[in-house]
Write a protein that holds these residues in place. Structure first.
Motif, PDB file in Angstrom:
ATOM      1  N   THR A 277      12.445   5.541  -1.454  1.00  0.00           N
ATOM      2  CA  THR A 277      13.877   5.613  -1.734  1.00  0.00           C
ATOM      3  C   THR A 277      14.589   4.935  -0.571  1.00  0.00           C
ATOM      4  O   THR A 277      15.170   5.582   0.303  1.00  0.00           O
TER       5      THR A 277
ATOM      6  N   THR B 210      15.557   4.483  -6.616  1.00  0.00           N
ATOM      7  CA  THR B 210      16.791   4.807  -5.904  1.00  0.00           C
ATOM      8  C   THR B 210      17.950   5.090  -6.854  1.00  0.00           C
ATOM      9  O   THR B 210      18.899   5.784  -6.468  1.00  0.00           O
TER      10      THR B 210
ATOM     11  N   ASP C  53      18.655   8.870  -7.587  1.00  0.00           N
ATOM     12  CA  ASP C  53      18.484   9.752  -6.436  1.00  0.00           C
ATOM     13  C   ASP C  53      19.832  10.121  -5.814  1.00  0.00           C
ATOM     14  O   ASP C  53      20.589   9.250  -5.382  1.00  0.00           O
TER      15      ASP C  53
END
Length: 449
Positions: free
Chosen positions: A257, A407, A410
């Motif tokens: 991430t 990502t 998230d």
């Protein structure tokens, strides 16, 4: 319905935001102190609400409290989760609790607390279209009353538009057809997003089947099982996954991430990104290890003394068809085992589909036609800097999983993405943007020197 009318004196905003979920709300909070950003944010809801159907007692979010709306961009922000705890008298209890992971209900209250402090949010505004108007973008929105009826329209002009419309619940085709065909008197076939309002009905159904492989499926199974056993209601859990996957949460895995891994993911061909996205689901769609252990402990406790627990857990099993049996009042699911290839009919009185969410290109972009870039599958073609038009005026939040990878959904990366968007809007870097955060290298370096 009234004719379109100017709003806010027809001024041109620097930013018009569409959708106020956590990512849109974070963008609003980070925009608020910037003197060179005139922003307004629209949402059709009457107020902020985050997954109300899954506010189970004791459930936590799966990221630490630092992944709030603002901290990863601005740790000094007055909109941080720690500031919320301080103002609500819960900072010391949170400290003594010694857990980085806020309760899901507490995170929702935190977001509401932030929303109440922002004067840039406009609720009950359902955006119908985004259009070109000279050098600006025109956002046309219906104004809704408390019952959701349209009572007027507004126009908002912006130099930039940020889409934070989020994702929509997804039902597999077989269950979608079953839910659509079922009348009001039939047992429920619901998505997990509708779980809490239907909980008592599910417990009284006689039998419930949960379909899904992630955290929501596990939480619902755990929440139903003990009360269902006491009422004589059977609870089964069916997942296509080969096993009940725990979420991968090692530190080097978490480095995926990151801006660096996003760069690698973006460099891959579309087909490879597609397959890689499926392979990486356990990075953010798995089940917390603690919850898996808790479920096993509950099953062990319920089975003590040789008691038979009214449940069955089936892995590597897909629902390939479904129908309603009007004579018995049951839903009949056709199950197919992935390895064996065998099929069986499974009867149940209710179905909960914890089958996730999906982003899509919203219809409100239709007036922009070919200005919007799309990939070979018709999805939004999102640039590295989160724009979907060559003029770099239309930005997206959490609609780029197919282009940017893990990502996108998230919570901890939302503030970083908002910082990139605000950089594009202001022409400066109001919040420092980290270009490298990982110790590891993704891909090969240019040379061995």
């Amino acid at each position: 319905m009234s004719a379109p009318a100017p709003a806010d004196d027809a001024r041109v905003h620097d930013l018009v935001g569409i959708g106020i979920g956590p990512f849109g709300l974070g963008m609003a909070a980070l925009s608020e102190p910037l003197e060179d950003v005139d922003a307004i944010f629209l949402d059709q809801a009457p107020g902020f609400s985050w997954h109300p159907g899954m506010m189970l007692d004791g459930a936590t979010i799966q990221v630490p409290f630092l992944a709030d709306l603002v901290t990863m961009a601005d740790p000094t922000s007055r909109f941080s989760f720690l500031q919320f705890l301080k103002e609500t008298g819960r900072l010391y209890p949170f400290y003594i609790r010694e857990s980085f992971y806020p309760l899901r209900s507490e995170y929702d209250r935190y977001c509401r607390w932030v929303a109440e402090q922002l004067n840039t949010l406009r609720w009950r505004r359902r955006v119908r279209a985004v259009q070109e108007e000279g050098e600006h973008l025109l956002v046309v929105a219906d104004v809704l009353d408390a019952e959701g009826a349209v009572v007027g329209t507004e126009e908002h002009r912006g130099r930039h538009v940020v889409l934070g419309v989020g994702t929509r619940p997804v039902l597999p085709p077989a269950l979608a057809e079953l839910a659509e065909a079922a009348d009001a008197s039939a047992p429920p076939v619901i998505h997990s997003s509708q779980y809490l309002p239907a909980r008592e009905q599910l417990l009284d159904a006689g039998s419930v089947t949960i379909v899904g492989s992630g955290q929501s499926a596990a939480e619902i199974y755990r929440d139903l099982l003990e009360d269902a056993a006491a009422r004589g209601t059977r609870v089964d859990w069916v997942t296509r996954s080969p096993r009940f996957f725990p979420m991968e949460y090692t530190k080097l895995t978490l480095e995926m991430t990151s801006p660096e891994y996003t760069d690698l993911f973006r460099s891959l061909p579309e087909e490879r990104r597609e397959s890689l996205g499926r392979e990486q689901r356990t990075l953010y769609k798995g089940i917390s290890g603690d919850l898996i252990d808790d479920i096993h402990d509950l099953l062990y406790r319920l089975s003590q003394g040789g008691a038979e627990v009214p449940t069955r857990l089936l892995t590597d099993t897909a629902v390939t068809a479904a129908r309603h049996d009007a004579e018995t009042g049951e839903h009949v699911l056709t199950l197919e085992h992935g390895e064996l290839g065998t099929r069986r009919e499974h009867r149940t009185h209710a179905v909960v589909a914890a089958t996730g969410y999906r982003s899509s290109a919203p219809a409100l972009l239709a007036p922009l036609g070919e200005r919007i870039r799309r990939d070979s599958r018709g999805r939004l073609d999102v640039s590295r800097d989160y724009t979907i038009d060559d003029q770099q005026r239309i930005h997206v939040l959490n609609a780029e999983e197919h282009t940017h990878g893990v990502t996108a959904p998230d919570l901890g990366f939302g503030a970083w993405r908002a910082s990139v968007v605000l950089d594009a809007i202001t022409g400066r870097e109001p919040y420092p943007i980290e270009r490298r955060i990982a110790f590891q290298t993704f891909g090969l370096p240019a040379d061995d020197a």
